[in-house]
Scaffold this motif. Structure first.
Motif, PDB file in Angstrom:
ATOM      1  N   PHE A  45       8.751 -17.475  27.645  1.00 49.01           N
ATOM      2  CA  PHE A  45       9.727 -16.865  26.572  1.00 49.01           C
ATOM      3  C   PHE A  45       9.697 -15.583  26.547  1.00 49.01           C
ATOM      4  N   TYR A  46      10.868 -15.057  26.206  1.00 46.13           N
ATOM      5  CA  TYR A  46      11.453 -13.735  26.322  1.00 46.13           C
ATOM      6  C   TYR A  46      11.701 -13.340  24.890  1.00 46.13           C
ATOM      7  N   SER A  47      11.186 -11.850  24.613  1.00 45.85           N
ATOM      8  CA  SER A  47      11.247 -11.525  23.126  1.00 45.85           C
ATOM      9  C   SER A  47      12.513 -10.688  23.170  1.00 45.85           C
ATOM     10  N   LEU A  48      13.208 -10.838  22.032  1.00 44.02           N
ATOM     11  CA  LEU A  48      14.330  -9.952  21.723  1.00 44.02           C
ATOM     12  C   LEU A  48      14.165  -9.310  20.552  1.00 44.02           C
ATOM     13  N   THR A  49      14.166  -7.936  20.407  1.00 42.59           N
ATOM     14  CA  THR A  49      13.911  -7.264  19.326  1.00 42.59           C
ATOM     15  C   THR A  49      15.158  -6.118  19.101  1.00 42.59           C
ATOM     16  N   ASN A  50      15.083  -5.351  18.309  1.00 40.21           N
ATOM     17  CA  ASN A  50      16.058  -4.120  17.970  1.00 40.21           C
ATOM     18  C   ASN A  50      15.518  -2.954  18.497  1.00 40.21           C
ATOM     19  N   THR A  51      13.852  -3.016  18.963  1.00 40.31           N
ATOM     20  CA  THR A  51      13.515  -1.532  19.191  1.00 40.31           C
ATOM     21  C   THR A  51      13.014  -1.456  20.799  1.00 40.31           C
ATOM     22  N   HIS A  52      13.013  -2.699  21.387  1.00 44.28           N
ATOM     23  CA  HIS A  52      12.551  -2.626  22.752  1.00 44.28           C
ATOM     24  C   HIS A  52      13.920  -2.887  23.669  1.00 44.28           C
ATOM     25  N   PRO A  53      14.139  -1.645  24.631  1.00 43.69           N
ATOM     26  CA  PRO A  53      15.414  -2.029  25.403  1.00 43.69           C
ATOM     27  C   PRO A  53      15.069  -3.173  26.302  1.00 43.69           C
ATOM     28  N   LEU A  54      16.205  -3.938  26.411  1.00 42.21           N
ATOM     29  CA  LEU A  54      16.317  -5.167  27.031  1.00 42.21           C
ATOM     30  C   LEU A  54      16.723  -5.134  28.443  1.00 42.21           C
ATOM     31  N   LYS A  55      16.261  -5.773  29.243  1.00 39.95           N
ATOM     32  CA  LYS A  55      16.938  -6.365  30.628  1.00 39.95           C
ATOM     33  C   LYS A  55      16.008  -7.354  31.300  1.00 39.95           C
ATOM     34  N   PHE A  56      16.569  -8.167  31.567  1.00 33.98           N
ATOM     35  CA  PHE A  56      15.472  -9.131  32.146  1.00 33.98           C
ATOM     36  C   PHE A  56      16.557  -9.943  33.335  1.00 33.98           C
ATOM     37  N   HIS A  57      15.688 -10.094  34.494  1.00 34.22           N
ATOM     38  CA  HIS A  57      16.180 -10.665  35.472  1.00 34.22           C
ATOM     39  C   HIS A  57      15.163 -11.476  36.362  1.00 34.22           C
ATOM     40  N   PHE A  58      15.408 -12.708  36.657  1.00 37.58           N
ATOM     41  CA  PHE A  58      14.759 -13.274  37.568  1.00 37.58           C
ATOM     42  C   PHE A  58      15.340 -14.231  38.502  1.00 37.58           C
ATOM     43  N   ARG A  59      14.939 -14.244  39.671  1.00 47.23           N
ATOM     44  CA  ARG A  59      15.470 -14.702  40.958  1.00 47.23           C
ATOM     45  C   ARG A  59      14.569 -15.518  41.714  1.00 47.23           C
ATOM     46  N   HIS A  60      14.657 -16.845  42.112  1.00 43.45           N
ATOM     47  CA  HIS A  60      13.928 -17.389  42.884  1.00 43.45           C
ATOM     48  C   HIS A  60      12.442 -17.455  42.475  1.00 43.45           C
ATOM     49  N   SER A  61      12.034 -17.595  41.217  1.00 39.59           N
ATOM     50  CA  SER A  61      10.918 -17.568  40.633  1.00 39.59           C
ATOM     51  C   SER A  61      10.403 -18.713  39.981  1.00 39.59           C
ATOM     52  N   SER A  62       9.180 -18.812  39.671  1.00 41.42           N
ATOM     53  CA  SER A  62       8.632 -19.913  38.498  1.00 41.42           C
ATOM     54  C   SER A  62       7.750 -18.883  37.598  1.00 41.42           C
ATOM     55  N   VAL A  63       8.155 -19.118  36.182  1.00 42.35           N
ATOM     56  CA  VAL A  63       7.553 -18.143  35.365  1.00 42.35           C
ATOM     57  C   VAL A  63       6.991 -18.886  34.240  1.00 42.35           C
ATOM     58  N   GLY A  64       6.459 -20.048  34.436  1.00 40.56           N
ATOM     59  CA  GLY A  64       5.993 -21.004  33.215  1.00 40.56           C
ATOM     60  C   GLY A  64       4.837 -20.317  32.465  1.00 40.56           C
ATOM     61  N   GLY A  65       5.178 -20.514  31.103  1.00 46.18           N
ATOM     62  CA  GLY A  65       4.152 -20.151  30.229  1.00 46.18           C
ATOM     63  C   GLY A  65       4.015 -18.555  29.991  1.00 46.18           C
ATOM     64  N   THR A  66       4.964 -17.969  30.614  1.00 50.92           N
ATOM     65  CA  THR A  66       4.948 -16.419  30.601  1.00 50.92           C
ATOM     66  C   THR A  66       5.587 -15.823  29.473  1.00 50.92           C
ATOM     67  N   TYR A  67       5.023 -14.555  28.977  1.00 51.66           N
ATOM     68  CA  TYR A  67       5.756 -14.155  27.757  1.00 51.66           C
ATOM     69  C   TYR A  67       6.306 -12.682  28.234  1.00 51.66           C
ATOM     70  N   PHE A  68       7.617 -12.332  27.952  1.00 53.37           N
ATOM     71  CA  PHE A  68       8.116 -11.146  28.512  1.00 53.37           C
ATOM     72  C   PHE A  68       8.719 -10.276  27.242  1.00 53.37           C
ATOM     73  N   LEU A  69       8.320  -9.076  27.486  1.00 49.12           N
ATOM     74  CA  LEU A  69       8.860  -8.002  26.325  1.00 49.12           C
ATOM     75  C   LEU A  69       9.721  -6.696  27.291  1.00 49.12           C
ATOM     76  N   GLY A  70      10.577  -6.465  26.747  1.00 45.62           N
ATOM     77  CA  GLY A  70      11.461  -5.160  27.438  1.00 45.62           C
ATOM     78  C   GLY A  70      11.829  -5.538  28.838  1.00 45.62           C
ATOM     79  N   LYS A  71      12.336  -4.404  29.709  1.00 46.82           N
ATOM     80  CA  LYS A  71      12.867  -4.486  30.752  1.00 46.82           C
ATOM     81  C   LYS A  71      11.907  -4.988  31.836  1.00 46.82           C
ATOM     82  N   CYS A  72      12.299  -6.232  32.535  1.00 52.90           N
ATOM     83  CA  CYS A  72      11.394  -6.867  33.455  1.00 52.90           C
ATOM     84  C   CYS A  72      12.208  -7.483  34.556  1.00 52.90           C
ATOM     85  N   VAL A  73      11.937  -7.350  35.917  1.00 51.49           N
ATOM     86  CA  VAL A  73      12.578  -7.980  37.039  1.00 51.49           C
ATOM     87  C   VAL A  73      11.722  -8.873  37.773  1.00 51.49           C
TER      88      VAL A  73
END
Lengths: 479, 479
Positions: A45-73
């Motif tokens: 699950f990836y958080s969307l807010t108005n206060t944290h700059p957003l950018k997310f990219h994943f490629r060839h990965s498995s990310v089950g159960g993981t929480y993301f906030l902010g800019k993450c690759v």
């Protein structure tokens, strides 16, 4: 599933090459660690807010159960039930003071995880790597259950369960279970299990070593798998999270006063009360407890049958049971305050429980005000060898030894840095919010949040892997 | 919210420019149609399977409550609780016969929605636009409640509620409420409400016109808002969908036999039974009903207190209440078979209920086998003017008139085409599956599915809009 197995092999290979010295084969630790069907079972699950700059990219990965906030690759990696929290990432134009120079960031900082396997790991990001200001980097790294990676780049590392790498930059290191390392730049080091090591060049060095037989009861590795009371503690409570993760927008089961924030992904059991400016992070667990104003429960914290008077901090993975914290207490990362109904723990105001401290009360235990506590304590008398008043600690100069602790350097600097960091944590979390924007922190800024729920391929060769996925901010349009 | 209002203005402007002839101002229809808070309230969901090629991109759009499958691009558009179902998109290398030539697709076909506002609209995609083989295009178009867009490009169009544009290609047309159009390439046409128009150049033309006063009871536009029994019917049942949309992975409340598929996003109420090779699509609604082998309930279908003997098709938006369908019956798009406990409807085997037919039973009604039924029926005697045996229909040549129906051309071609299409629908849905891959269809292919849940910005200027988001397939890696 074929592709997932290939990805695991790929990561093992990369990490092992980095770890050639000291030699550890990470293969046995991560192969078959996660039941194969689990990969397809959990969502990210990836958080969307108005206060944290957003950018997310994943490629060839498995990310089950993981929480993301902010800019993450995330690239060619497996993250399982981890927390990747980029809410203190530096932003473009921000000035960073390094050795007397002010360096201006040319881009927003991004968490970049590559060729790594992070299992139930917490990554948080007030970064301190002056050589990589725009990138918070984790590469060729394996990290196991409830390890914490804070403010650091790690490259070619192996982190055993419940270890913490804090503010350090680590190249090709193996960190033993329940070791805490905050020691600047490390290279090709093997840290043995249960070492608590805080070092600031030219200022001080703090070292504590848990006795092997004591630590084994709480956390040990048997046949490449973590065992012990810590693992049992989590296992006994994991079902409480199921209803939360089954709902698209889980509802809070508690009154949340102004300025406070309770993550919908936290467990609230029994009768709990939170006061203003309290922050309860995702994956925190609160049961029959009261949190006074400005207190917080960070990720993977468990607070059970306890009372916090206010401005008390439970750092990532802190567990506090049948305890009473007076005002302004700090409970360090992965510490375990295991009070019982008949053997409660009382912590005096302004005391600091060092990261990775175990207080497993066999009788009621009372810690005085303004005290530093470390190591392993089960009886009141253990405090003699495992605590010192902060005033006395600040007076230390030169070499000092007490039981398994050695300290060298200037105690005042150690205490001052610790105090400053606690204030920073409270400020960042919004503990002192008075309604003004200046004093707003995570508790106030994470109230308006929505979540993207991302699922893997359910079957076939790609089972458990995720499609390539990017989320970018919406640029204001010229419509 | 500021950006969302700008986006609505932008779409109104674009569509109005296209609609200069015939003149319709779409502004009043869509401004304030969706309560502003709703934009931030609903999530979109994107299906992930192993069988449908994947590619999704949206940019500067709001897509709350919308379901996506297959390759879809959404750009500067508002989709609200719509269904964008790309499971019959053509694939790269596929040969399409156009006027005697075989044209090879150079890319996978993509649904491309641009500068449009689709409200509770169903888009399905067995496309028939030979000029745009790789793109299934909807641009500068406003489409309202429960309109269906099938196998067609629409550009600069306005579709009123419960209208269907089927296989046609429409440029700058306004389609009235409950109109059904399957008439090839149309340009600058205004289709009045309640017209059922099926035309194949050089072969036949079928035309039925609902009387205005009859239609108004079911669907009419008052002050730019849809009113009538159809709207009430949906409104009375909408709460039944709430529990489904609150769960990340809603659970089926029904036994699903081999080869059958029940979407977790369908409502199943009371005692229902589905047989093998049955397909229940997302947003279908089943209550106290039995569906025999190979039957289906497509999107927005309501089947209540009814029995299907087998291989019965309920096309998008069909509503069937207190009815018994013998084998191989076709209930067309948005048809309303409103039986009552004391006035049940019986439909004989192989009969075809034309799209947009209303049977609102005031007494028990029995439709013979192998019959074509159209228009408005409330009593048994109404069938005289609104049905014909398919054998008699196939014998028609030249001009034929019956009540509000006119038919011109070759009846045999009309019947043959209809029969072929019904077989195609059954085949595609997997109604004839015998365990072999050749006969597998949607019912068998949509069993292993997972969903990405995508949410909008919760607050601020961007409230209700979504960040830019792409999902791409995972390419097999050379790891």
């Amino acid at each position: 599933m074929k592709q997932l197995n290939k990805l695991i092999d790929h990561i093992v290979h990369r990490v092992n090459i980095n770890l050639r010295e000291p030699l550890v084969d990470v293969g046995p630790f991560i192969k078959d660690l996660i039941p194969k069907d689990s990969f397809a079972l959990y969502y990210a699950f990836y958080s969307l807010t108005n206060t944290h700059p957003l950018k997310f990219h994943f490629r060839h990965s498995s990310v089950g159960g993981t929480y993301f906030l902010g800019k993450c690759v995330v690239d060619h990696s497996i993250l399982h039930k981890s927390d990747i929290r980029g809410d203190e990432l530096k932003r473009k134009g921000h000035l960073v003071a390094v050795s007397g120079h002010n360096i201006k960031l040319r881009d927003d900082e991004v968490i970049y995880i590559r060729d790594s396997f992070l299992m139930k790991t917490l990554v948080h990001n007030n970064s301190h790597d002056p050589e990589n200001l725009e990138v918070f980097k984790i590469s060729n790294t394996v990290s196991l259950h409830y390890a914490n990676i804070h403010g650091t780049s790690v490259e070619g590392c192996f982190l055993e369960p419940f270890s913490t790498v804090d503010l350090s930059i680590c190249h090709d290191c193996a960190i033993g279970s329940y070791s805490y390392v905050q020691a600047g730049e490390l290279s090709h080091k093997r840290i043995r299990p249960g070492r608590v090591w805080v070092k600031a060049d030219g200022a001080f060095e703090f070292n504590y070593q848990f006795p092997t037989e004591v630590l084994a009861k709480y956390i040990r590795i048997e046949d490449s798998r973590p065992k012990g009371m810590f693992m049992d503690f989590f296992a006994e409570r994991k079902e409480d999270f199921i209803p939360i993760y089954s709902a698209v927008n889980p509802e809070n089961m508690i009154d949340v006063p102004e300025g406070a924030s309770v993550s919908p992904y936290a467990v609230i059991k029994g009768t709990c009360k939170v006061d203003k400016n309290v922050l309860i992070a995702q994956r925190a667990y609160l049961e029959d407890s009261i949190l006074g104003p400005g207190s917080n429960a960070q990720e993977n914290c468990y607070i059970i049958n306890s009372v916090y008077d206010g401005e008390d901090v439970t750092a990532h993975g802190g567990k506090v049971i049948y305890s009473h914290l007076q005002r302004h207490v700090f409970v360090g990362f992965n510490s375990f305050l295991n009070g019982k109904k008949e053997c409660q723990i009382e912590v005096g105001a302004k005391s600091i429980i060092m990261p990775h401290t175990i207080i497993d009360a066999q009788e009621p235990i009372k810690i005085p005000e303004n005290c530093l506590v470390w190591g392993y304590i089960s009886k009141q008398e253990d405090l003699e060898m495992h605590s010192l008043s902060l005033t006395d600690f600040a007076a230390l100069k030169g070499q000092f030894r007490l039981g398994n602790l050695t300290f060298e350097g200037i105690g005042a600097k150690f205490v001052e840095r610790f105090r400053l960091r606690i204030e920073h944590i409270l400020e960042c979390n919004g503990a002192f919010w008075d309604g003004s924007d200046e004093k707003a922190g995570h508790a106030q800024q994470t109230q308006d949040i929505s979540f993207n729920i991302l699922q893997p391929y359910p079957e076939g060769d790609l089972k458990g892997l995720y499609p390539e996925l990017s989320i970018d901010p919406l640029e204001p349009s010229e419509l």
